[in-house]
Design a protein around this motif. Sequence first.
Motif, PDB file in Angstrom:
ATOM      1  N   ARG A 175     -44.538   2.939  30.589  1.00  0.00           N
ATOM      2  CA  ARG A 175     -43.248   2.261  30.482  1.00  0.00           C
ATOM      3  C   ARG A 175     -43.253   0.880  31.149  1.00  0.00           C
ATOM      4  N   ILE A 193     -31.838   2.550  37.785  1.00  0.00           N
ATOM      5  CA  ILE A 193     -31.651   3.299  36.543  1.00  0.00           C
ATOM      6  C   ILE A 193     -30.330   4.066  36.539  1.00  0.00           C
ATOM      7  N   LYS A 196     -27.164   6.143  30.214  1.00  0.00           N
ATOM      8  CA  LYS A 196     -26.198   5.505  29.322  1.00  0.00           C
ATOM      9  C   LYS A 196     -26.459   5.955  27.894  1.00  0.00           C
ATOM     10  N   ASP A 197     -25.395   6.368  27.205  1.00  0.00           N
ATOM     11  CA  ASP A 197     -25.511   6.767  25.791  1.00  0.00           C
ATOM     12  C   ASP A 197     -26.623   7.791  25.603  1.00  0.00           C
ATOM     13  N   LYS A 199     -29.292   8.369  27.298  1.00  0.00           N
ATOM     14  CA  LYS A 199     -30.665   8.036  27.659  1.00  0.00           C
ATOM     15  C   LYS A 199     -30.742   7.419  29.053  1.00  0.00           C
ATOM     16  N   ALA A 200     -31.891   7.613  29.712  1.00  0.00           N
ATOM     17  CA  ALA A 200     -32.131   6.968  30.993  1.00  0.00           C
ATOM     18  C   ALA A 200     -32.515   5.522  30.722  1.00  0.00           C
ATOM     19  N   VAL A 201     -31.792   4.574  31.337  1.00  0.00           N
ATOM     20  CA  VAL A 201     -32.028   3.157  31.081  1.00  0.00           C
ATOM     21  C   VAL A 201     -32.063   2.382  32.391  1.00  0.00           C
ATOM     22  N   THR A 202     -32.711   1.236  32.353  1.00  0.00           N
ATOM     23  CA  THR A 202     -32.720   0.329  33.496  1.00  0.00           C
ATOM     24  C   THR A 202     -31.479  -0.543  33.440  1.00  0.00           C
ATOM     25  N   ILE A 203     -30.711  -0.565  34.523  1.00  0.00           N
ATOM     26  CA  ILE A 203     -29.463  -1.339  34.540  1.00  0.00           C
ATOM     27  C   ILE A 203     -29.511  -2.483  35.540  1.00  0.00           C
TER      28      ILE A 203
END
Length: 286
Positions: A175, A193, A196-197, A199-203
């Motif tokens: 990744r 992280i 969101k929606d 899924k695990a996402v970087t914020i």
Amino acid sequence: MIQIIFSSPADILPDEAKQLNSIVLPVDIIFGTDVYKDGVDLGKDNFFEKMTEYTASTGKIPSTSQINTEEHIAAFKPLLEKGDEIFYIAMSSGMSLTYERALEAVKELNAEDRITIYDSGQMSIPYGMVVREVIKARDEGKSRAELLEIAKDYSNRAVLLAFINDLTYVKKGGRLKGAQAIVATVLKIKPVISIKDTKAVTIGKAIGFNGACKKIANMYAEYKVDTDKPIYMAHSNAPELVAKLANQIKTTVPGFEATGNYGIGAAIGTHTGPGCCGVAFFKKKG
């Protein structure tokens, strides 16, 4: 009786599930040719110890597998034969096909009228938080239809803010690649992280451990947190590190008090590795 069933990526271990009068289905954790049942053959702390050794010796990270249709049927059928209803809270469909496998099981059993399958859209600590609230509602005598609305409400309000402390495992998992990984490691970048929606996402990103703690604390301060509900510190085998995060949040948000610490398990841990720290909570309604 309405039986509440969920899967081990909720990071609720079998002993707690039993105390909650619920059923947890374990996913498989795979280290090469060795397969373990999450929370049954391998606990959270032991998982991270084994992961560290495995990655150091092989250069690879472990993986987890979905709970297949047959495993769901094996869990559902005896309960239906007893005359129970079932409310199944699935891990996020955006991160696993387990939700679809559960739907297939219901169809094969021709039990749509007695089983509700709900996609929580969550994973790890927030997933477990939703499960606990649904169990409370079940114990208060709510119907399956009412439980569905309650589950939707809590799933939509559950928040996880966490940072990855060691990029080794993100890199090994593909990744973070090449020059990105080198630069991020040299600069001590800590990805922030959330989920969101589904899924695990970087914020966001922060520099260094202290910077990551401040980043999380500032993000937390921007939320209208439902302080009448549990607030959990979350960590992957890093109790000392997460205590420092809790202190930083308390400095930023006077009066902050976490309900307790909960360990992040294999479902998220295979991607973050040990040392991941965060806070999980419910937003206020509206």
